[in-house]
Write an enzyme that holds these catalytic residues in place. Structure first.
Site, PDB file in Angstrom:
ATOM      1  N   GLN A 120     -10.353  -2.819   1.371  1.00 22.31           N
ATOM      2  CA  GLN A 120      -9.679  -3.051   2.422  1.00 22.31           C
ATOM      3  C   GLN A 120      -9.767  -2.927   3.963  1.00 22.31           C
ATOM      4  OE1 GLN A 120      -5.781  -4.012   0.821  1.00 22.31           O
ATOM      5  NE2 GLN A 120      -5.205  -3.941   2.789  1.00 22.31           N
TER       6      GLN A 120
ATOM      7  N   GLN B 277      -3.154 -12.590   7.576  1.00 22.48           N
ATOM      8  CA  GLN B 277      -3.037 -12.118   5.719  1.00 22.48           C
ATOM      9  C   GLN B 277      -2.696 -13.144   5.355  1.00 22.48           C
ATOM     10  OE1 GLN B 277      -2.815  -7.807   4.116  1.00 22.48           O
ATOM     11  NE2 GLN B 277      -0.373  -8.526   3.924  1.00 22.48           N
TER      12      GLN B 277
ATOM     13  N   HIS C 194       9.759  -3.898   3.681  1.00 19.69           N
ATOM     14  CA  HIS C 194       8.559  -4.223   1.733  1.00 19.69           C
ATOM     15  C   HIS C 194      10.229  -4.184   1.260  1.00 19.69           C
ATOM     16  CE1 HIS C 194       5.322  -0.769   3.515  1.00 19.69           C
ATOM     17  NE2 HIS C 194       5.287  -1.791   2.831  1.00 19.69           N
TER      18      HIS C 194
ATOM     19  N   LEU D 124       7.017   3.032   1.516  1.00 18.09           N
ATOM     20  CA  LEU D 124       7.710   2.080   1.409  1.00 18.09           C
ATOM     21  C   LEU D 124       9.033   1.879   3.087  1.00 18.09           C
ATOM     22  CD1 LEU D 124       7.570   1.252  -2.291  1.00 18.09           C
ATOM     23  CD2 LEU D 124       6.779   0.125  -0.413  1.00 18.09           C
TER      24      LEU D 124
ATOM     25  N   GLU E 140      11.700  -0.397   4.762  1.00 12.16           N
ATOM     26  CA  GLU E 140      12.846  -1.730   5.155  1.00 12.16           C
ATOM     27  C   GLU E 140      12.152  -2.541   5.063  1.00 12.16           C
ATOM     28  OE1 GLU E 140      13.372   1.283   6.794  1.00 12.16           O
ATOM     29  OE2 GLU E 140      15.060   1.537   7.166  1.00 12.16           O
TER      30      GLU E 140
ATOM     31  N   MET F 263       0.792  -1.249   0.088  1.00 13.32           N
ATOM     32  CA  MET F 263       0.063   0.403  -0.032  1.00 13.32           C
ATOM     33  C   MET F 263       1.366   1.200  -0.509  1.00 13.32           C
ATOM     34  SD  MET F 263      -4.021  -0.214   2.135  1.00 13.32           S
ATOM     35  CE  MET F 263      -2.727  -0.654   3.636  1.00 13.32           C
ATOM     36  N   GLY F 264       2.366   1.427  -0.520  1.00 18.23           N
ATOM     37  CA  GLY F 264       3.156   2.446  -0.506  1.00 18.23           C
ATOM     38  C   GLY F 264       3.653   3.004   1.260  1.00 18.23           C
TER      39      GLY F 264
ATOM     40  N   GLY G 229       4.652 -10.058   4.144  1.00 14.93           N
ATOM     41  CA  GLY G 229       5.638 -10.053   5.320  1.00 14.93           C
ATOM     42  C   GLY G 229       4.879 -11.139   6.568  1.00 14.93           C
TER      43      GLY G 229
HETATM   44  P1  AMP Z   1       1.735  -3.018   3.575  1.00 15.42           P
HETATM   45  O1  AMP Z   1       1.867  -1.995   2.416  1.00 15.42           O
HETATM   46  O2  AMP Z   1       1.243  -2.652   4.594  1.00 15.42           O
HETATM   47  O3  AMP Z   1      -0.024  -3.441   2.786  1.00 15.42           O
HETATM   48  O4  AMP Z   1       2.038  -4.065   3.684  1.00 15.42           O
HETATM   49  C1  AMP Z   1       2.921  -4.686   1.790  1.00 15.42           C
HETATM   50  C2  AMP Z   1       3.501  -5.959   2.574  1.00 15.42           C
HETATM   51  O5  AMP Z   1       4.755  -5.615   2.877  1.00 15.42           O
HETATM   52  C3  AMP Z   1       2.788  -7.037   3.126  1.00 15.42           C
HETATM   53  O6  AMP Z   1       2.677  -8.317   2.597  1.00 15.42           O
HETATM   54  C4  AMP Z   1       3.044  -6.583   5.043  1.00 15.42           C
HETATM   55  O7  AMP Z   1       3.138  -7.719   5.428  1.00 15.42           O
HETATM   56  C5  AMP Z   1       4.831  -6.762   4.243  1.00 15.42           C
HETATM   57  N1  AMP Z   1       5.439  -5.954   5.964  1.00 15.42           N
HETATM   58  C6  AMP Z   1       4.720  -4.687   5.740  1.00 15.42           C
HETATM   59  N2  AMP Z   1       5.704  -4.388   7.495  1.00 15.42           N
HETATM   60  C7  AMP Z   1       6.332  -4.903   7.470  1.00 15.42           C
HETATM   61  C8  AMP Z   1       7.724  -5.499   8.923  1.00 15.42           C
HETATM   62  N3  AMP Z   1       7.383  -4.985   9.452  1.00 15.42           N
HETATM   63  N4  AMP Z   1       9.007  -6.579   8.025  1.00 15.42           N
HETATM   64  C9  AMP Z   1       8.363  -7.564   7.171  1.00 15.42           C
HETATM   65  N5  AMP Z   1       7.018  -7.072   6.083  1.00 15.42           N
HETATM   66  C10 AMP Z   1       6.519  -6.623   6.058  1.00 15.42           C
END
Ligand code: AMP
Length: 279
Positions: A61, A152, A37, A33, A35, A30-31, A146
């Site tokens: 969502q 999820q 991501h 970004l 570390e 979802m941008g 992640g």
């Molecule tokens: P989001 O942009 O929050 O929807 O996250 C996008 C992807 O990045 C998802 O698969 C998250 O689980 C992963 N992600 C977000 N934060 C972290 C983190 N701290 N460590 C590992 N993966 C992450």
């Protein structure tokens, strides 16, 4: 690196890559970004010929009283980071491009009835629908998620199995700040005091990891974790729970692989953290 805002343009690129026999890794985001991501993008970079990062704040969502409008956005910074990490294409559509006249959605049951799914009833339906669309649009061989969003990840794995998607789901470890706070786009909402208070989540995770072992009861792990969070005046527990790692159903004792997960409000910001335990 190209930025595509329409499904048609993205598809054209994907078809060209497929014609050359190249493999594609997708990192849905979802941008805003960070570390966390970046670790997904780096992994995708290593394992695929081409990497697509999607940057899309998916409205379906978010519940009606959630932070859709306030969700942080900085596409310029995101695209610079993607470029630096060797991303081949960013898919960055507007909601209208994704959902105009849509009458179809993916639904989930069982796995979305606990943890975050219980607190956020529309959330995982929206996730399943957008992730399905992104899988089709990207034609990806592998998609990277992640462990930070452990429910999820479990739900996406289940959906891929149930609906026979021809894609490999790769789970990646949680990336944390030096002091333990799990990295999250939502951490920018925290003021200085809340940022300190937010450490109660990772402290509780650490406590749970110390206590957990085969056969122990869930409450023997969860009660000391809750105590740590309850001692923090700015924190309010949404849930601290233990579930079976695969079907996300509550367990009383550690007898199979489990996920210990929490959601905690720090001020107005809802933060999540978790750990898994393999028997
Ligand atoms: P989001 O942009 O929050 O929807 O996250 C996008 C992807 O990045 C998802 O698969 C998250 O689980 C992963 N992600 C977000 N934060 C972290 C983190 N701290 N460590 C590992 N993966 C992450």
């Amino acid at each position: 690196m190209n930025v595509y805002t329409t499904v048609a343009e993205m598809r054209q690129q994907v078809h060209a890559w497929k014609k050359e026999g190249l493999t594609i890794g997708l990192v849905p985001t979802m941008g805003y970004l960070h570390e966390g991501h970046a670790s997904l993008i780096e992994r995708a970079r290593k394992e695929n010929d081409k990497v697509i990062v999607s940057v899309f704040v998916n409205p379906t969502q978010f519940g009606p009283n959630e932070d859709l409008a306030a969700y942080p956005r900085d596409f310029k910074r995101d695209s610079a980071l993607c470029e630096k990490l060797g991303t081949d294409a960013i898919f960055h559509p507007e909601p209208e491009e994704m959902y105009q006249n849509a009458c179809t959605a993916v639904t989930m049951s069982v796995l979305n009835e606990t943890l975050c799914g219980k607190s956020r009833p529309v959330h995982f339906g929206g996730v399943c629908t957008v992730v399905s669309k992104l899988f089709h649009i990207s034609g990806a061989d592998r998609a990277y998620f992640g462990q930070k969003d452990a429910q999820q990840l479990a739900i996406v794995r289940k959906m891929v199995k149930d609906l026979n998607f021809d894609i490999e789901i790769v789970g990646c470890p949680i990336v944390r700040e030096a002091d333990g706070l799990a990295k999250s786009s939502r951490n920018v909402y925290l003021n200085e005091e809340e940022r300190k208070a937010a450490l109660c989540l990772s402290r509780a995770v650490k406590k749970g990891q110390e206590l957990i072992h085969l056969g122990i009861s869930a409450e023997e792990v969860l009660a000391p974790m809750r105590q740590i969070i309850e001692a923090e005046p700015l924190a309010k527990i949404d849930y601290v729970s233990m579930v079976d790692a695969e079907n996300m159903q509550y367990v009383d004792h550690v007898e199979s692989d489990v996920l210990v997960a929490m959601a905690v409000y720090v001020g107005k910001t809802r933060l999540i953290d978790n750990f898994s335990f393999h028997v």
